[in-house]
Write an enzyme that holds these catalytic residues in place. Structure first.
Site, PDB file in Angstrom:
ATOM      1  N   HIS A 137       0.807  -1.234   0.000  1.00 23.02           N
ATOM      2  CA  HIS A 137       0.000   0.000   0.000  1.00 23.02           C
ATOM      3  C   HIS A 137       0.837   1.280   0.000  1.00 23.02           C
ATOM      4  CE1 HIS A 137      -3.662  -2.227   0.488  1.00 23.02           C
ATOM      5  NE2 HIS A 137      -3.340  -2.704   1.683  1.00 23.02           N
ATOM      6  N   ASP A 172      -3.591 -10.832  -1.800  1.00 25.38           N
ATOM      7  CA  ASP A 172      -4.008 -10.229  -0.529  1.00 25.38           C
ATOM      8  C   ASP A 172      -5.493  -9.880  -0.628  1.00 25.38           C
ATOM      9  OD1 ASP A 172      -4.281  -7.890   1.467  1.00 25.38           O
ATOM     10  OD2 ASP A 172      -2.193  -8.452   1.784  1.00 25.38           O
ATOM     11  N   HIS A 174      -6.792  -7.213   0.274  1.00 22.55           N
ATOM     12  CA  HIS A 174      -6.851  -5.791  -0.070  1.00 22.55           C
ATOM     13  C   HIS A 174      -6.189  -5.537  -1.423  1.00 22.55           C
ATOM     14  CE1 HIS A 174      -6.977  -5.873   4.421  1.00 22.55           C
ATOM     15  NE2 HIS A 174      -7.931  -4.971   4.224  1.00 22.55           N
ATOM     16  N   ASP A 261      -4.289 -12.369   4.608  1.00 24.79           N
ATOM     17  CA  ASP A 261      -5.562 -11.889   5.138  1.00 24.79           C
ATOM     18  C   ASP A 261      -6.737 -12.306   4.257  1.00 24.79           C
ATOM     19  OD1 ASP A 261      -4.757 -10.245   3.094  1.00 24.79           O
ATOM     20  OD2 ASP A 261      -4.820  -8.389   4.243  1.00 24.79           O
TER      21      ASP A 261
END
Length: 506
Positions: A137, A172, A174, A261
């Site tokens: 990120h 992931d 995200h 995750d």
């Protein structure tokens, strides 16, 4: 097909000792748990284990802004009250707190990914693993989503020194927004992200319609998913899309971000993937026998993160691991079952067959808009011409003391852009390196460029010349760039730093 993969594994125990805070979901301690689980299964005996170097600020600044890197270097918890404006500017705060040894933490995980890329570049391994990396990120000028330095972008930039095309895959939960954003305008990196999208889920980007811009149009692929996707749906979609991506794009190297995750039961996740389902994606990518850099990422139920990345280390080593976890320093965290696998989750799967089919068709349609593979043969032909120039120059400098060199760029090289233009830059640097090292008396270099050259290629050559000569400025070399049949002052050139191939989307 390779008989046996050579695997390099990077780990520094200090990376797991930092503490984000009592209520923060990111627990770097999970990296220590992962490493000890890997050791307990004797997987370290099948790999080369390395302690990564701590990335230097100048290395981090290959992507990140120098002022941001400098601020991370000097900020400490006891001084942060003095820098409220800077904290806001660089997005440091609740999600990305300032803690003790923050900069060293960044240096270690980024150094691991950079070292992994370098070993792949030098053909010292086939697969490189850095579970501490994968912080996807972080942005050029700030932190985001528990990520401070984007080691993935730095690793990809390193791989681009040896590969015309690099594929980035992200599983992931995200969206891999920081990596996508860095390469949004280039065709040299294709980013493919499978992630939860909608319901204001962080970071809020990653719609299937986000496909890249300018030269990078169609080279950003997003697979937005809804809550509850299971192993069968996820792996089927993953294999279909990745197969077509690799067939079409033909990458020279792959970076695989294995954020855990996306597992069932994650503290911040919302998927139903089992460890075996997650690991199946790793197994599938490995089968292509393309140089592979594997990193960690998210993952906030730490015992499941350790389980997942241990299983995936086994997958990369072609080792089946028994389900009963061996005795190790963190065995208590795996009670009461002490088992390696976890079951699928029970969140309602909101991904209907029709929805997944629509996403798949949109992605495959976008892939039809690019044609990279047909240019590979042509690229190799032009490389061979440049290699011939290098050989001739090397031979020339061995035969006599050279005071002046005329480098006549073939007309056939001048009409190409994109990856071919990049290769021209790198080979020109190589040519100059040979000239500088082999002839200490070299004083003048004349580069002749045909009048028919495209402006972008002329700019590239002029820029790489300036950068190269600056690097070897102690030689005091005079450079003349001659445009055959054209006046040099007819052309306006903007000098840019091509060592920073990644850009920030505005």
């Amino acid at each position: 097909m390779r008989s046996k993969d050579r695997i390099s594994y990077f780990y520094d125990g200090d990376v797991g000792s930092v503490y984000f805070g009592p209520n923060h979901p990111m627990k770097p301690h999970r990296l220590c748990m992962t490493h000890h689980l890997v050791l307990s299964y004797d997987l370290h005996k099948k790999m080369e284990i390395y302690r990564p170097h701590k990335a230097y600020p100048v290395e981090l600044a290959q992507f990140h802004s120098a002022d941001y890197v400098e601020f991370l270097h000097r900020i400490t918890p006891d001084k942060q009250h003095l820098f409220s404006n800077e904290l806001a500017r660089y997005n440091l705060g609740e999600d990305c707190p300032v803690f003790d040894n923050l900069f060293e933490f960044c240096q270690i995980y980024a150094g691991g990914t950079i070292d992994a890329a370098r070993r792949l570049n030098n053909k010292l391994c086939d697969i490189a693993i850095n579970w501490a990396g994968g912080l996807h990120h972080a942005k050029k000028c700030g932190a985001s989503g528990f990520c401070y330095i984007n080691d993935l972008v730095l690793g990809i930039l390193e791989l681009l020194k040896h590969h015309a095309r690099v594929l980035y895959i992200d599983i992931d939960v995200h969206h891999g927004d920081g990596v996508e954003e860095a390469f949004y305008f280039t065709d040299r990196v294709m980013t493919v992200s499978f992630h939860k999208f909608g319901d204001l889920f962080f970071p809020g980007t990653g719609d299937v319609k986000e496909i890249g811009e300018r030269e990078g149009k169609f080279y950003a692929i997003n697979v937005p998913l809804k809550n509850g996707i299971d192993d069968t749906s996820f792996t089927r979609l993953f294999k279909t899309i990745i197969s077509k991506v690799i067939e079409t794009y033909q990458p020279g190297a792959i970076v695989l971000q294995c954020g855990a995750d996306s597992l069932a039961g994650d503290r911040l996740g919302c998927f139903n993937l089992s460890i075996d389902g997650h690991a199946e994606c790793v197994r599938f990518v490995k089968k292509f026998n393309i140089p592979l850099l594997v990193t960690g990422g998210g993952g906030y139920t730490k015992e499941n993160v350790a389980r997942c990345w241990t299983v995936e280390t086994g997958v990369l080593l072609d080792s089946d691991l028994p389900n009963e976890i061996p005795e190790n320093e963190y065995i208590k965290y795996f009670s009461p079952e002490f088992s390696l696998r976890i079951p699928n989750g029970h969140i309602e799967n909101l991904n209907s067959k029709s929805y997944l089919s629509t996403i798949k068709m949109q992605v495959l349609e976008n892939l039809r808009c690019i044609q990279h593979a047909p240019s590979v043969q042509l690229l190799e032909q032009e490389q061979n011409k440049l290699k011939f120039i290098v050989v001739m120059l090397a031979r020339e400098t061995k035969l006599r003391s050279v005071k002046s060199v005329d480098l006549d760029i073939p007309r056939s090289l001048m009409g190409f852009t994109g990856s071919v233009a990049i290769y021209i830059r790198f080979h020109l640097i190589f040519i100059f390196q040979i000239l500088m090292k082999m002839s200490r008396t070299l004083m003048n270099v004349c580069i002749s460029i045909p009048k028919t050259s495209t402006f972008s290629v002329m700019t590239n050559i002029m820029t790489v010349t300036m950068i190269t000569i600056t690097t070897w400025k102690m030689h005091r070399i005079n450079i003349d760039i001659v445009f055959s049949g054209a006046m040099a002052n007819d052309i306006s050139v903007q000098i840019v730093d091509y060592s920073k191939l990644a850009s920030n989307r505005m």
